[in-house]
Design an enzyme around this catalytic site. Structure first.
Site, mmCIF file in Angstrom:
data_model
loop_
_atom_site.group_PDB
_atom_site.id
_atom_site.type_symbol
_atom_site.label_atom_id
_atom_site.label_comp_id
_atom_site.label_asym_id
_atom_site.label_seq_id
_atom_site.Cartn_x
_atom_site.Cartn_y
_atom_site.Cartn_z
ATOM 1 N N LYS A 184 34.487 -36.071 -61.670
ATOM 2 C CA LYS A 184 34.000 -36.630 -62.941
ATOM 3 C C LYS A 184 34.477 -38.069 -63.107
ATOM 4 C CE LYS A 184 37.897 -34.653 -65.521
ATOM 5 N NZ LYS A 184 38.376 -33.466 -66.243
ATOM 6 N N TYR A 240 46.636 -68.262 -70.386
ATOM 7 C CA TYR A 240 46.475 -68.262 -71.850
ATOM 8 C C TYR A 240 47.825 -68.210 -72.545
ATOM 9 C CZ TYR A 240 41.449 -67.476 -71.476
ATOM 10 O OH TYR A 240 40.116 -67.612 -71.219
HETATM 11 C C1 PLP Z 1 39.410 -32.795 -65.459
HETATM 12 C C2 PLP Z 1 39.476 -31.314 -65.350
HETATM 13 C C3 PLP Z 1 40.104 -30.697 -64.248
HETATM 14 C C4 PLP Z 1 40.903 -31.467 -63.219
HETATM 15 O O1 PLP Z 1 42.197 -31.708 -63.718
HETATM 16 P P1 PLP Z 1 43.319 -32.383 -62.789
HETATM 17 O O2 PLP Z 1 44.531 -32.334 -63.653
HETATM 18 O O3 PLP Z 1 42.874 -33.777 -62.533
HETATM 19 O O4 PLP Z 1 43.429 -31.587 -61.547
HETATM 20 C C5 PLP Z 1 39.999 -29.314 -64.135
HETATM 21 N N1 PLP Z 1 39.356 -28.582 -65.061
HETATM 22 C C6 PLP Z 1 38.771 -29.136 -66.154
HETATM 23 C C7 PLP Z 1 38.091 -28.252 -67.138
HETATM 24 C C8 PLP Z 1 38.825 -30.512 -66.341
HETATM 25 O O5 PLP Z 1 38.269 -31.057 -67.425
#
Ligand code: PLP
Length: 344
Positions: free
Chosen positions: A33, A253
């Site tokens: 994601k 800056y």
């Molecule tokens: C983002 C997410 C994960 C992955 O989590 P990590 O801590 O990066 O391994 C797993 N399950 C769900 C539902 C998530 O939203």
């Protein structure tokens, strides 16, 4: 242009550690994601599929469509555009049911994983609504492929993790009985993210949803005995220009950095416009090779006391996360998707 370099060996080392823990690569779903936490969704899809991973997790259908050709199954965590679900659904897609209200909006004949709220109180249905959800889905001929939950506290030392886990075991029993009663095939069960997986003594679920550990980090209380992982991403910048500054001149800056002697200084082509969050004169940050960022980071530039053509800004985000009072997830995820990627 700045470059994100993706270290394939480090990625494969991390995946091997994860694979040893879950015992089979078929039990890993890689979480891609948000542009694979800033690593590049296509690059990470291609590399993880080369490693032998068959399942991925994304946020929505737009992401799923981008990586469709790399995986057998793609779990979509939070599709809120139900119209798009009607038009672009493919049977490789497994849709997470986050709320009872969504059942009526879902198209018929799709594949769903029911998220159950076991204490995080973010998404998912409560245990008491399971029967209603299952019968509602079956009425629409929706295939219930999985039952899942998410931990609120897998990375901290507290009993929350065990409380939620127990809750999920109870749900599992209940669902298995329900499926027998309804003569339905048993779905798979999954609760673990990275930290959740490494807190298991013996992983006995059907799937683990692995994000941050694959990228080489596990933000956690130091007392937890987690494996040593290797950061996969490094950020590199190129020199734009170089000049000499005399004693008592300033740079950037606000002119907040003042020289105490004659120095050479170069500007590099990365800044907060690339998602490298702004560092100011009150913060101290050294690049991988020990050059301190001088003065304030601008939108597209930062200044260093060197004239190297290419510098590695970081190859590990932990110190940066500390500096910005955040977690490694946020540092990599914030990096602009427009930064070009190179696999090394
Ligand atoms: C983002 C997410 C994960 C992955 O989590 P990590 O801590 O990066 O391994 C797993 N399950 C769900 C539902 C998530 O939203």
């Amino acid at each position: 242009m700045p470059t994100i370099k993706i270290n394939k060996n480090n990625l494969f080392d991390n995946l091997n550690i994860i694979k040893n823990k879950v015992k089979h690569s078929n039990k890993i779903a890689v979480v891609l994601k948000d542009n694979a936490y800033g690593h590049g969704i296509l690059e990470m899809a291609s590399l993880t599929s080369e490693f032998g991973i068959k399942k991925a997790v994304v946020r929505n259908m737009d992401e799923a469509l981008q990586i469709k050709n790399y995986f057998d199954e793609i779990l979509i965590l939070a599709q809120t555009d139900f119209e798009q679900l009607n038009t672009s659904y493919s049977h490789a897609f497994h849709i997470v049911l986050n709320s009872l209200e969504h059942i009526e909006k879902l198209p018929k004949n799709i594949k769903v994983h029911i998220k159950v709220n076991t204490g995080m109180n973010r998404n998912g249905i409560c245990q008491d609504s399971l029967e209603v959800a299952i019968s509602g889905l079956l009425k629409k001929n929706i295939q219930i492929c999985g039952i899942m939950t998410h931990y609120k506290n897998a990375d901290t030392v507290s009993c929350d993790y065990y409380v939620q886990k127990q809750h999920f075991y109870n749900i599992k029993d209940k669902v298995i009985k329900l499926c027998e009663k309804l003569s339905q095939p048993q779905p798979i069960f999954h609760s673990c993210n990275s930290a959740g997986l490494f807190r298991c003594e013996n992983f006995d679920e059907d799937l683990a949803r692995i994000g941050i550990a694959m990228y080489g980090y596990l933000d956690n209380d130091d007392v937890l005995d987690f494996p040593k992982l290797k950061p996969v991403l490094s950020l590199w910048a190129n020199r734009i220009s170089t000049r000499y500054l005399n004693k008592n001149e300033s740079v950037g800056y606000g002119g907040t950095y003042k020289t105490d002697k004659k120095i050479i200084i170069s500007t590099y082509d990365v800044g907060y416009g690339n998602g490298f969050l702004r560092i100011n004169e009150n913060q101290e940050f050294f690049t991988k090779d020990g050059y301190r960022i001088l003065g304030r980071v601008s939108m597209d530039n930062l200044s260093l006391n060197t004239d190297k053509d290419e510098v590695c800004i970081f190859d590990d985000v932990r110190s940066l996360a500390k500096l910005h009072n955040t977690i490694s997830y946020e540092i990599t995820t914030t990096l602009s998707p427009f930064i070009k990627k190179e696999i090394i």
